[in-house]
Design a protein around this motif. Sequence first.
Motif, PDB file in Angstrom:
ATOM      1  N   ASP A 195       5.466  -0.706 -11.158  1.00  0.00           N
ATOM      2  CA  ASP A 195       5.283  -1.569 -10.019  1.00  0.00           C
ATOM      3  C   ASP A 195       6.479  -1.498  -9.199  1.00  0.00           C
ATOM      4  OD1 ASP A 195       2.786  -2.278 -10.929  1.00  0.00           O
ATOM      5  OD2 ASP A 195       3.249  -4.233 -11.402  1.00  0.00           O
ATOM      6  N   ASP A 196       7.689  -1.452  -9.703  1.00  0.00           N
ATOM      7  CA  ASP A 196       9.027  -1.329  -9.071  1.00  0.00           C
ATOM      8  C   ASP A 196       9.097  -0.230  -8.426  1.00  0.00           C
ATOM      9  OD1 ASP A 196       9.468  -3.914  -9.957  1.00  0.00           O
ATOM     10  OD2 ASP A 196      10.932  -3.269 -11.556  1.00  0.00           O
ATOM     11  N   LEU A 197       8.954   1.161  -9.121  1.00  0.00           N
ATOM     12  CA  LEU A 197       8.880   2.266  -8.342  1.00  0.00           C
ATOM     13  C   LEU A 197       7.955   2.429  -7.332  1.00  0.00           C
ATOM     14  CD1 LEU A 197       9.066   4.662 -11.486  1.00  0.00           C
ATOM     15  CD2 LEU A 197      10.776   3.620 -10.314  1.00  0.00           C
ATOM     16  N   GLU A 198       6.854   2.097  -7.460  1.00  0.00           N
ATOM     17  CA  GLU A 198       5.505   2.090  -6.161  1.00  0.00           C
ATOM     18  C   GLU A 198       6.218   1.204  -5.052  1.00  0.00           C
ATOM     19  OE1 GLU A 198       1.904   1.078  -8.184  1.00  0.00           O
ATOM     20  OE2 GLU A 198       1.881   2.778  -9.385  1.00  0.00           O
ATOM     21  N   ALA A 199       6.824   0.068  -5.268  1.00  0.00           N
ATOM     22  CA  ALA A 199       7.141  -0.721  -4.313  1.00  0.00           C
ATOM     23  C   ALA A 199       8.252  -0.176  -3.399  1.00  0.00           C
ATOM     24  CB  ALA A 199       7.705  -2.318  -4.997  1.00  0.00           C
ATOM     25  N   LEU A 200       9.494   0.471  -4.073  1.00  0.00           N
ATOM     26  CA  LEU A 200      10.341   1.246  -3.525  1.00  0.00           C
ATOM     27  C   LEU A 200       9.815   2.329  -2.902  1.00  0.00           C
ATOM     28  CD1 LEU A 200      13.548   1.369  -3.395  1.00  0.00           C
ATOM     29  CD2 LEU A 200      13.453   2.956  -5.269  1.00  0.00           C
ATOM     30  N   ALA A 201       8.882   3.069  -3.489  1.00  0.00           N
ATOM     31  CA  ALA A 201       8.378   4.224  -2.495  1.00  0.00           C
ATOM     32  C   ALA A 201       7.548   3.705  -1.375  1.00  0.00           C
ATOM     33  CB  ALA A 201       7.202   4.756  -3.450  1.00  0.00           C
ATOM     34  N   ALA A 202       6.815   2.407  -1.228  1.00  0.00           N
ATOM     35  CA  ALA A 202       6.163   1.949  -0.335  1.00  0.00           C
ATOM     36  C   ALA A 202       7.216   1.231   0.826  1.00  0.00           C
ATOM     37  CB  ALA A 202       5.415   0.701  -0.358  1.00  0.00           C
ATOM     38  N   GLY A 203       8.633   1.294   0.560  1.00  0.00           N
ATOM     39  CA  GLY A 203       9.225   0.596   1.602  1.00  0.00           C
ATOM     40  C   GLY A 203      10.040  -0.540   1.247  1.00  0.00           C
ATOM     41  N   VAL A 204       9.713  -1.292   0.061  1.00  0.00           N
ATOM     42  CA  VAL A 204      10.212  -2.289  -0.245  1.00  0.00           C
ATOM     43  C   VAL A 204      11.633  -2.173  -0.722  1.00  0.00           C
ATOM     44  CG1 VAL A 204      10.130  -4.390  -2.017  1.00  0.00           C
ATOM     45  CG2 VAL A 204       8.041  -3.203  -1.097  1.00  0.00           C
ATOM     46  N   ARG A 205      12.652  -3.184  -0.371  1.00  0.00           N
ATOM     47  CA  ARG A 205      13.972  -2.999  -0.660  1.00  0.00           C
ATOM     48  C   ARG A 205      14.624  -4.424  -0.995  1.00  0.00           C
ATOM     49  NH1 ARG A 205      12.324   1.423  -0.073  1.00  0.00           N
ATOM     50  NH2 ARG A 205      13.131   3.193   1.045  1.00  0.00           N
ATOM     51  N   GLU A 206      13.787  -5.216  -1.108  1.00  0.00           N
ATOM     52  CA  GLU A 206      14.303  -6.504  -1.526  1.00  0.00           C
ATOM     53  C   GLU A 206      13.466  -7.211  -2.799  1.00  0.00           C
ATOM     54  OE1 GLU A 206      13.848  -9.577   1.805  1.00  0.00           O
ATOM     55  OE2 GLU A 206      15.247  -8.115   3.048  1.00  0.00           O
ATOM     56  N   ASN A 207      14.235  -7.833  -3.446  1.00  0.00           N
ATOM     57  CA  ASN A 207      13.612  -8.475  -4.803  1.00  0.00           C
ATOM     58  C   ASN A 207      13.070  -7.561  -5.865  1.00  0.00           C
ATOM     59  OD1 ASN A 207      14.230 -11.124  -3.842  1.00  0.00           O
ATOM     60  ND2 ASN A 207      12.417 -11.057  -2.547  1.00  0.00           N
ATOM     61  N   ALA A 209       0.849  -1.133  -0.076  1.00  0.00           N
ATOM     62  CA  ALA A 209      -0.116  -0.023  -0.083  1.00  0.00           C
ATOM     63  C   ALA A 209       0.876   1.298   0.065  1.00  0.00           C
ATOM     64  CB  ALA A 209      -0.863   0.043   1.204  1.00  0.00           C
ATOM     65  N   LEU A 210       0.636   2.222  -0.925  1.00  0.00           N
ATOM     66  CA  LEU A 210       1.421   3.498  -0.921  1.00  0.00           C
ATOM     67  C   LEU A 210       0.876   4.478  -0.076  1.00  0.00           C
ATOM     68  CD1 LEU A 210       1.940   3.967  -4.670  1.00  0.00           C
ATOM     69  CD2 LEU A 210       3.621   3.482  -2.863  1.00  0.00           C
ATOM     70  N   GLY A 211      -0.284   4.826  -0.021  1.00  0.00           N
ATOM     71  CA  GLY A 211      -0.912   6.046   0.616  1.00  0.00           C
ATOM     72  C   GLY A 211      -0.530   7.254  -0.081  1.00  0.00           C
ATOM     73  N   LYS A 212      -1.060   8.356   0.225  1.00  0.00           N
ATOM     74  CA  LYS A 212      -1.035   9.505  -0.345  1.00  0.00           C
ATOM     75  C   LYS A 212       0.479  10.073  -0.433  1.00  0.00           C
ATOM     76  CE  LYS A 212      -5.493  11.484   0.826  1.00  0.00           C
ATOM     77  NZ  LYS A 212      -6.076  12.303   1.721  1.00  0.00           N
ATOM     78  N   ASP A 213       1.065  10.085   0.492  1.00  0.00           N
ATOM     79  CA  ASP A 213       2.706  10.369   0.482  1.00  0.00           C
ATOM     80  C   ASP A 213       3.555   9.470  -0.398  1.00  0.00           C
ATOM     81  OD1 ASP A 213       2.406  12.492   2.023  1.00  0.00           O
ATOM     82  OD2 ASP A 213       2.875  11.524   4.075  1.00  0.00           O
ATOM     83  N   GLY A 214       3.208   8.187  -0.275  1.00  0.00           N
ATOM     84  CA  GLY A 214       4.123   7.176  -0.918  1.00  0.00           C
ATOM     85  C   GLY A 214       3.625   7.449  -2.695  1.00  0.00           C
ATOM     86  N   ALA A 215       2.497   7.832  -3.029  1.00  0.00           N
ATOM     87  CA  ALA A 215       2.068   8.165  -4.392  1.00  0.00           C
ATOM     88  C   ALA A 215       3.023   9.154  -4.720  1.00  0.00           C
ATOM     89  CB  ALA A 215       0.757   8.340  -4.225  1.00  0.00           C
TER      90      ALA A 215
END
Length: 112
Positions: A58-70, A24-30
């Motif tokens: 999808d990768d950019l959104e995942a990075l913005a949401a805090g994902v750092r693996e895979n 989940a991104l949320g407003k700030d994550g978006a």
Amino acid sequence: MAALEGAKPMSADELPARDDRKPALGKDGALVADLLKLLLKIRAKEINVAARLLARSDDLEALAAGVRENLPILEGWRFEQFGRDALELVEGQLGFTVRNGKLKMTRTEEPS
């Protein structure tokens, strides 16, 4: 209207499955994802490569949401050309400035 009046809620097992792979991104994550897309456009132009070869949304959104693996953008040539700066941007070590009418990247602090 008659069809709607007779409609019943779907049971939980009838609902489509949630895609839990997408954080989940949320407003700030978006907004952070939008900044990453801007950085992607800048880097792709600098190295003369199509942006879609460097990173997917999808990768950019995942990075913005805090994902750092895979994430492909954090590995190999993608990391060298884009991922390092993308990671520094989301961690507050890189920012955007405008100098002489051109968009530039600026270091905000030294990496820890």
